[in-house]
Design an enzyme around this catalytic site. Structure first.
Site, PDB file in Angstrom:
ATOM      1  N   ASN A  96       7.562   1.533 -15.257  1.00  0.00           N
ATOM      2  CA  ASN A  96       6.099   1.382 -15.211  1.00  0.00           C
ATOM      3  C   ASN A  96       5.344   2.646 -15.593  1.00  0.00           C
ATOM      4  OD1 ASN A  96       7.149   2.515 -12.809  1.00  0.00           O
ATOM      5  ND2 ASN A  96       5.301   1.996 -11.679  1.00  0.00           N
ATOM      6  N   ASN A 279       2.869  -3.862  -2.237  1.00  0.00           N
ATOM      7  CA  ASN A 279       3.260  -5.071  -2.963  1.00  0.00           C
ATOM      8  C   ASN A 279       4.786  -5.120  -2.988  1.00  0.00           C
ATOM      9  OD1 ASN A 279       3.223  -7.348  -4.568  1.00  0.00           O
ATOM     10  ND2 ASN A 279       2.854  -6.242  -6.478  1.00  0.00           N
ATOM     11  N   ASP A 306      11.097   2.642  -2.505  1.00  0.00           N
ATOM     12  CA  ASP A 306      10.093   2.043  -3.394  1.00  0.00           C
ATOM     13  C   ASP A 306       8.942   3.025  -3.639  1.00  0.00           C
ATOM     14  OD1 ASP A 306       9.299  -0.003  -5.082  1.00  0.00           O
ATOM     15  OD2 ASP A 306       8.087  -1.001  -3.564  1.00  0.00           O
TER      16      ASP A 306
END
Length: 419
Positions: A96, A279, A306
């Site tokens: 990302n 999320n 994460d």
């Protein structure tokens, strides 16, 4: 360089010295000797710490650094230094960035940029071009360049046939496909777990059903195609049950859970602090207990931080406008160690992720390459903003009580210690 670790308790089920306190002599990056007592010499680099424990190097399978394109959030250089001081000898970096890591040149850029650091970087390349979910990226070329898996970070593959074809194609080279568990049509514009708290706070709810439907679809496709599927960062009790049943069928499915979803609940949202906007969203106490049970039973294979840095411009705004994502490298050990047995945590962040992502196993044994995390599992402290090493400061654990202090790592023939 010769390094001597004094009185280190070894936590490594693959080692003949498991659960024993030993001295470890490391020379040129190789474990030369493990014994009850090794005399210290002037030329040795001595590591002597209170209640020193060591394990095989920790591997975090979901880390975002921003670079290229979002260097204001985190650079690869600083990110790898943070990872090392947080106990991680290897990280899998998500695609990302800007541009997205969706071709062999981009994969090679990441690997070359990380060359020479103590912590090893492994790219997770995008599954689709631009992570747009329309056309499959050149998976084989990227694997040949060093990508260890393929997934569109936090973006579900909505096209059922594309997911099916990806699972089929990746089997040609034993590729690992990641599928983010979220059905956007069900989740809608939800920004918090749909339940009592979202209703009280007037926040748009995202039901756990959105996760369950996507997982169920992916498992049906996996059963049809074969291949290997990894479902990153599940967050609900029913998801654990779905994956448990799939494993009983013999499907090659694995999954992970983020450290914050494992220990925090949507009760944290009452102050509308955007550092708790994640999320998947933080869910209920029932879910966290089910996730912890899933880890203990082996249904959940991996624990990840994460780690997803977000600059202040995207976090210090109204909760509804803030971007989701939290940093987690610095707090992963202290948070997880507060709720799980130490050996269980170690397995989920060393042995399992290396096996699932196709990396060579490590062991604390004589003659093996030294790839070691150093820590004290018993030290209690309150995590403060001053403890944050990342460029971005979006941690949900600020002012939280944690258990377990990381001393550093020895990896790639380098000793990295916290000051």
């Amino acid at each position: 360089m010769i390094t001597l670790l004094k009185s280190a308790k070894i936590i490594d089920a693959s080692s003949p010295f498991h659960q024993q306190t030993k001295d470890i002599l490391i020379s040129d990056g190789i474990i030369k000797k493990i014994a009850d007592s090794i005399p210290n010499k002037k030329e040795y680099q001595l590591v002597e710490k209170e209640n020193l424990h060591i394990s095989c190097g920790w591997f975090d399978t979901s880390v975002s650094f921003g670079e290229p394109g979002f260097e204001e959030r985190e650079t690869i250089k600083n990110g790898l230094q943070v990872a090392a001081k947080s106990g991680f000898t290897a990280v899998a970096v998500n695609a990302n960035s800007n541009p997205v890591i969706d071709n062999k040149s981009a994969v090679e850029f990441l690997i070359n940029k990380a060359n020479g650091f103590a912590t090893k970087l492994y790219p997770i390349a995008a599954l689709t071009q631009g992570s747009n979910g329309i056309e499959m990226a050149e998976l084989y070329d990227m694997q040949q360049s060093g990508a260890i898996a393929f997934g569109d970070y936090k973006k579900p593959i909505e096209n059922d046939n594309l997911m099916k074809v990806s699972l089929l194609y990746a089997q040609n080279f034993n590729g690992l496909v990641l599928s983010f568990p979220k059905n956007n049509a069900i989740a809608g514009a939800g920004i918090a777990h749909e339940g009592i708290n979202s209703t009280k706070l007037g926040l748009k709810g995202a039901p756990a059903l959105a996760e369950h439907i996507q997982i169920a679809r992916d498992l049906f496709l996996l059963e049809y195609t074969g291949g290997k599927l990894h479902i990153p960062t599940i967050s609900s009790a029913a998801s654990v049950t779905l994956i448990k049943d799939a494993k009983k069928k013999g499907l090659q499915v694995t999954c992970s859970v983020a450290s914050h979803n494992l220990v925090l609940t949507d009760n944290e949202l009452h102050e509308f602090d955007s550092n708790f906007k994640t999320n998947p969203p933080l869910r209920t106490d029932t879910d966290t207990k089910a996730l912890q049970k899933g880890v203990n039973s082996g249904v959940i294979d991996i624990i990840t931080s994460d780690h997803n840095p977000m600059d202040i411009e995207h976090k210090k705004v109204e909760f509804s406008e803030a971007k989701d994502g939290v940093i987690g490298l610095e707090t992963a050990f202290g948070a997880i160690n507060s709720v799980l047995e130490l050996e269980n945590f170690i397995e989920k962040i060393t042995t399992n992720p290396r096996r699932i992502f196709g990396l060579e196993a490590t062991s604390i044994s004589e003659g093996k390459t030294a790839d070691i995390s150093l820590f004290n599992p018993d030290e209690k402290y309150t995590f403060a903003k001053e403890n944050i090493l990342s460029t971005s400061k979006n941690s949900p654990f600020i002012n939280k009580k944690l258990t377990g202090k990381v001393y550093g790592i020895f990896a790639n023939n380098q000793l990295i210690l916290n000051s």
